[in-house]
Write an enzyme that holds these catalytic residues in place. Structure first.
Site, PDB file in Angstrom:
ATOM      1  N   CYS A 198     -41.084   9.534  39.508  1.00  0.00           N
ATOM      2  CA  CYS A 198     -42.140  10.050  40.370  1.00  0.00           C
ATOM      3  C   CYS A 198     -42.727  11.261  39.656  1.00  0.00           C
ATOM      4  CB  CYS A 198     -41.578  10.515  41.699  1.00  0.00           C
ATOM      5  SG  CYS A 198     -40.652   9.247  42.575  1.00  0.00           S
ATOM      6  N   ARG A 257     -46.711   8.083  36.335  1.00  0.00           N
ATOM      7  CA  ARG A 257     -45.288   8.095  36.679  1.00  0.00           C
ATOM      8  C   ARG A 257     -44.998   7.341  37.976  1.00  0.00           C
ATOM      9  NH1 ARG A 257     -42.338  11.873  33.916  1.00  0.00           N
ATOM     10  NH2 ARG A 257     -40.792  11.931  35.558  1.00  0.00           N
ATOM     11  N   TRP A 283     -42.910   6.715  43.155  1.00  0.00           N
ATOM     12  CA  TRP A 283     -42.623   5.397  42.595  1.00  0.00           C
ATOM     13  C   TRP A 283     -41.298   4.988  43.213  1.00  0.00           C
ATOM     14  CZ3 TRP A 283     -39.091   3.009  39.322  1.00  0.00           C
ATOM     15  CH2 TRP A 283     -39.533   1.782  38.810  1.00  0.00           C
ATOM     16  N   ASN A 318     -37.859  14.065  42.457  1.00  0.00           N
ATOM     17  CA  ASN A 318     -37.930  12.975  41.482  1.00  0.00           C
ATOM     18  C   ASN A 318     -36.515  12.746  40.974  1.00  0.00           C
ATOM     19  OD1 ASN A 318     -38.975  12.956  38.000  1.00  0.00           O
ATOM     20  ND2 ASN A 318     -38.439  11.249  39.292  1.00  0.00           N
ATOM     21  N   GLY A 319     -36.048  11.502  41.028  1.00  0.00           N
ATOM     22  CA  GLY A 319     -34.682  11.210  40.593  1.00  0.00           C
ATOM     23  C   GLY A 319     -33.987  10.382  41.651  1.00  0.00           C
ATOM     24  N   GLU A 366     -36.474 -12.521  21.903  1.00  0.00           N
ATOM     25  CA  GLU A 366     -37.186 -11.323  22.342  1.00  0.00           C
ATOM     26  C   GLU A 366     -37.636 -10.484  21.137  1.00  0.00           C
ATOM     27  OE1 GLU A 366     -38.633 -10.380  24.836  1.00  0.00           O
ATOM     28  OE2 GLU A 366     -38.821  -8.221  24.655  1.00  0.00           O
ATOM     29  N   LYS A 378     -41.515  -9.589  20.383  1.00  0.00           N
ATOM     30  CA  LYS A 378     -42.012  -8.219  20.187  1.00  0.00           C
ATOM     31  C   LYS A 378     -42.828  -8.147  18.914  1.00  0.00           C
ATOM     32  CE  LYS A 378     -41.614  -7.127  23.130  1.00  0.00           C
ATOM     33  NZ  LYS A 378     -41.437  -7.427  24.414  1.00  0.00           N
ATOM     34  N   GLU A 404     -46.162 -10.046  19.143  1.00  0.00           N
ATOM     35  CA  GLU A 404     -47.099  -9.408  20.075  1.00  0.00           C
ATOM     36  C   GLU A 404     -47.871  -8.265  19.427  1.00  0.00           C
ATOM     37  OE1 GLU A 404     -45.475  -9.698  24.651  1.00  0.00           O
ATOM     38  OE2 GLU A 404     -44.310  -8.443  23.293  1.00  0.00           O
ATOM     39  N   HIS A 427     -30.856 -27.687  11.186  1.00  0.00           N
ATOM     40  CA  HIS A 427     -31.411 -28.943  11.701  1.00  0.00           C
ATOM     41  C   HIS A 427     -32.939 -28.984  11.605  1.00  0.00           C
ATOM     42  CE1 HIS A 427     -27.474 -30.159  12.975  1.00  0.00           C
ATOM     43  NE2 HIS A 427     -27.321 -29.023  13.643  1.00  0.00           N
ATOM     44  N   LYS A 466     -50.989  -6.676  30.296  1.00  0.00           N
ATOM     45  CA  LYS A 466     -49.699  -6.210  30.813  1.00  0.00           C
ATOM     46  C   LYS A 466     -49.232  -7.091  31.964  1.00  0.00           C
ATOM     47  CE  LYS A 466     -46.247  -3.439  30.891  1.00  0.00           C
ATOM     48  NZ  LYS A 466     -45.288  -3.780  29.849  1.00  0.00           N
TER      49      LYS A 466
HETATM   50  C1  G6P Z   1     -47.294 -10.823  30.155  1.00  0.00           C
HETATM   51  C2  G6P Z   1     -46.835  -9.556  29.416  1.00  0.00           C
HETATM   52  C3  G6P Z   1     -45.386  -9.720  28.953  1.00  0.00           C
HETATM   53  C4  G6P Z   1     -44.499 -10.069  30.118  1.00  0.00           C
HETATM   54  C5  G6P Z   1     -44.993 -11.311  30.868  1.00  0.00           C
HETATM   55  C6  G6P Z   1     -44.247 -11.504  32.175  1.00  0.00           C
HETATM   56  O1  G6P Z   1     -47.402 -11.857  29.262  1.00  0.00           O
HETATM   57  O2  G6P Z   1     -47.679  -9.288  28.315  1.00  0.00           O
HETATM   58  O3  G6P Z   1     -44.942  -8.516  28.362  1.00  0.00           O
HETATM   59  O4  G6P Z   1     -43.190 -10.262  29.669  1.00  0.00           O
HETATM   60  O5  G6P Z   1     -46.370 -11.162  31.205  1.00  0.00           O
HETATM   61  O6  G6P Z   1     -44.558 -10.435  32.992  1.00  0.00           O
HETATM   62  P1  G6P Z   1     -43.665  -9.947  34.210  1.00  0.00           P
HETATM   63  O7  G6P Z   1     -44.441  -8.771  34.774  1.00  0.00           O
HETATM   64  O8  G6P Z   1     -43.589 -11.081  35.185  1.00  0.00           O
HETATM   65  O9  G6P Z   1     -42.347  -9.557  33.686  1.00  0.00           O
END
Ligand code: G6P
Length: 602
Positions: free
Chosen positions: A2, A27, A75, A99-100, A478, A482, A485, A501, A597
């Protein structure tokens, strides 16, 4: 996470608070509120949603002339984003922002309720203000009461308190969550980070954990466990954009560095010494459940794949995982003894949300693991466990993945606990490892410098293979995600044992293999797989606690006591590698091309 702002002085307080909160909206922004005491008059405003709603609500209110004031942008971690749960929280004559997470709030709340205190909200924060008033009502002077209150708090907090009992004073305390004090002559500011006070204050003091005190007549009295202490202010930097990233070049970089701390928040109050406690789940939540199905997209899908290993191995419950967009159109067979779990950082991903709706229509019980309270997926689910990562701004998800995986690990242990499929001894070992995780997530200068150096060798080639086995296979997926992306280089994650294979046909010096070689999980097996690649001249970058002769490049990890601890440390290595390659290629790390995002379309 927050945001907090405070101000004591003669200026228009409403504007200082609202402008300050605007700077902290990153935040959290599910609700906001302010409280001002000016002379005898106390005013308080709260609004759900973004700050503009609070601005609208306060548009006819002015607050010029000497006074004290506090503000907060929330938040949610405990309790839904409603006006009642928004800060500042009111006692009988005092207001608090926080906050915390107060880890022992339930115990404190019970004690206060037994003494006749009525709670209005579901938050942990409300205990702070009632505890303060309890001591004040017992006859302690305001600061003594505040001191006694601070002594009772466990967990993380940055908190400001104002009270009609001392209408010229702001009380403050900090432990674990950030807070600073800004100075401009006799005027004093408080904030969660620099940005709200840039252009207003010229000197700043960054509070240390365990410090608390009060400000009165333009003077700050600072205390810690040893009593009152002197402190040294420093000049305030003047660049706002820089300040929001807290000195990091990119949000993604800041978020990678934050992982160690937020993991602590994810575990707070949930991971006890010998037990996992998930307040979100009723005692009978798993009754009649014999299997788990998880649906997710992108990075969240990778945390789900990791979880499937954990559920089966630790909790002995069947678990399968599906990409949400595939699940939706495959006419899946669903049965009522299956718990339907969705994982989503944003809680708004269209495919995941639709998959959840389908499962609900089929009569399945649902649970979501999400970073955003009150998001569509959270609202649609029977219950939700929040990951508490704080807002993630970099499009490439890092701390959201880390905290999702942690929550899933906790959930696996929890299921093993309630179903009595996990021996107590093993549970204890897992919990011990969990508590060591934040340490393994710390980014050291040496590690970052090493990956910066290494990155220059990986800017070309015809592709990357990230390889691993068991839970390190989803981590390989993953790591590859990354990299692609943010670098726009071709990268794939692959189960190490499967390379022979087919993909091994691609092996040559221009094929880069990032090998995840944990000591605690199938080391010899993966070693053989890497040797096969090396024999075909592939360039190998090994990540392992054990030196490996055949590696062209080698990143030595530090922790090798438990597979999950190794998992999290290696995760950081892959994130930093992707970041440094992207930077060298001159890409926009935080907003990579073609991505979003939150993907709210099918
Ligand atoms: C988008 C974002 C990814 C994310 C995916 C799922 O493709 O760019 O970074 O992993 O959506 O999003 P979520 O909010 O459901 O985790």
């Amino acid at each position: 996470m927050c945001g907090i702002v405070g101000y004591i002085g003669p200026k228009e307080k409403k504007e200082i608070l609202l402008d300050g909160l605007q700077e902290l909206e990153y935040r959290g922004y599910d609700s906001a509120g302010i409280a001002v005491i000016q002379g005898e008059k106390l005013n308080n405003f709260k609004a759900v949603g973004k700050l503009k709603n609070l601005r609208e609500k306060t548009k006819n209110y002015t607050s010029k002339g000497f006074g004290i004031s506090i503000g907060h942008t929330r938040w949610a971690t405990h309790g839904k984003p409603t006006e009642l749960n928004a800060h500042p929280h009111l006692g009988a004559y005092s207001y608090v922002v926080h906050n915390g997470i107060i880890e022992n709030y339930q115990e404190l709340k019970k004690e206060l309720q037994q003494e006749g205190v009525t709670f209005l909200s579901q938050t942990d924060t409300e205990t702070i203000v009632h505890l303060f008033e309890k001591y004040h009502n017992e006859g302690f002077a305001p600061f003594e009461a505040f001191q006694k209150m601070v002594e009772r708090l466990e967990g993380a907090y940055a908190t400001l308190l104002i009270t009609e009992a001392a209408p010229d004073t702001i009380f403050f305390a900090k432990n674990g969550s950030p807070m600073l004090i800004g100075f401009d002559g006799e005027e004093v500011y408080f904030a969660s980070s620099d940005t709200p006070i840039i252009g207003r204050a010229n000197e700043v003091y960054y509070l240390e954990d365990g410090e608390y005190g009060y400000v009165q007549n333009g003077k700050v009295h600072l205390f810690d466990g040893n009593g009152e202490k002197a402190f040294q202010t420093q000049p305030l930097i003047a660049d706002k954009a820089m300040a929001q990233k807290e000195g990091y070049r990119f949000f993604m970089e800041k978020e990678i560095y934050e992982q160690s701390r937020v993991m602590g928040e994810t575990m707070m109050g949930r991971v006890l010494e010998e037990e996992i406690v998930l307040d979100e789940l009723n005692a009978d939540f798993f009754e009649g459940i014999n299997a788990i199905k998880i649906c997710a997209c992108g990075t969240s899908y990778h945390s789900a794949l990791t979880a499937a290993y954990l559920f089966e191995r630790l909790a002995k419950i069947r678990c399968d995982v599906e990409i949400a967009s595939e699940f939706r159109y495959k006419d899946p067979l669903l049965s009522n003894d299956t718990l339907f779990v969705t994982i989503s950082q944003s809680g708004e991903t269209a495919d995941t949300l639709e998959a959840l709706k389908m499962a609900k229509r089929a009569g399945l019980k649902s649970l979501s693991i999400c970073n955003v309270d009150n998001s569509s997926i959270v609202r649609e689910s029977d219950t939700a466990i929040l990951t508490r990562a704080g807002i993630e701004k970099g499009v490439a998800s890092t701390k959201a993945f880390a905290t999702q995986t942690m929550v899933l690990w906790m959930l696996a242990l929890y299921v093993g606990q309630v179903k009595q499929t996990l021996p107590q001894e093993l549970l204890k070992e897992e919990i011990d490892a969990m508590l060591r995780t934040p340490k393994a997530l710390v980014v050291t200068d040496e590690l970052h410098a090493k990956l910066h150096r290494l990155s220059k060798r990986y800017l070309h080639g015809h592709g990357f293979f990230f390889i691993g086995r068991d839970i390190f296979y989803p981590l390989a997926l993953e790591g590859a995600l990354k990299l692609k992306e943010i670098s726009y280089l071709h990268a794939e994650g692959y189960p190490a044992g499967e390379m022979k294979h087919g993909p091994i046909a691609l092996a040559d010096a221009e094929l880069f293999t990032i090998a995840l070689m944990p000591k605690t999980m199938h080391y010899d097996k993966i070693k053989s797989n890497v040797e096969e690649l090396s024999a075909r001249d592939a360039t190998i970058c090994a990540i392992s606690p054990l030196p490996f002769d055949l590696a062209d490049d080698f990143v030595q990890t530090q922790y090798s006591s438990h597979p999950m601890v190794e998992f999290f440390e290696m995760m950081v290595v892959t994130q930093l590698l992707a970041l440094e390659i992207s930077v060298r290629l001159g890409n926009d790390v935080d907003m990579p091309r073609n991505l979003a995002k939150s993907v709210t379309v099918e």
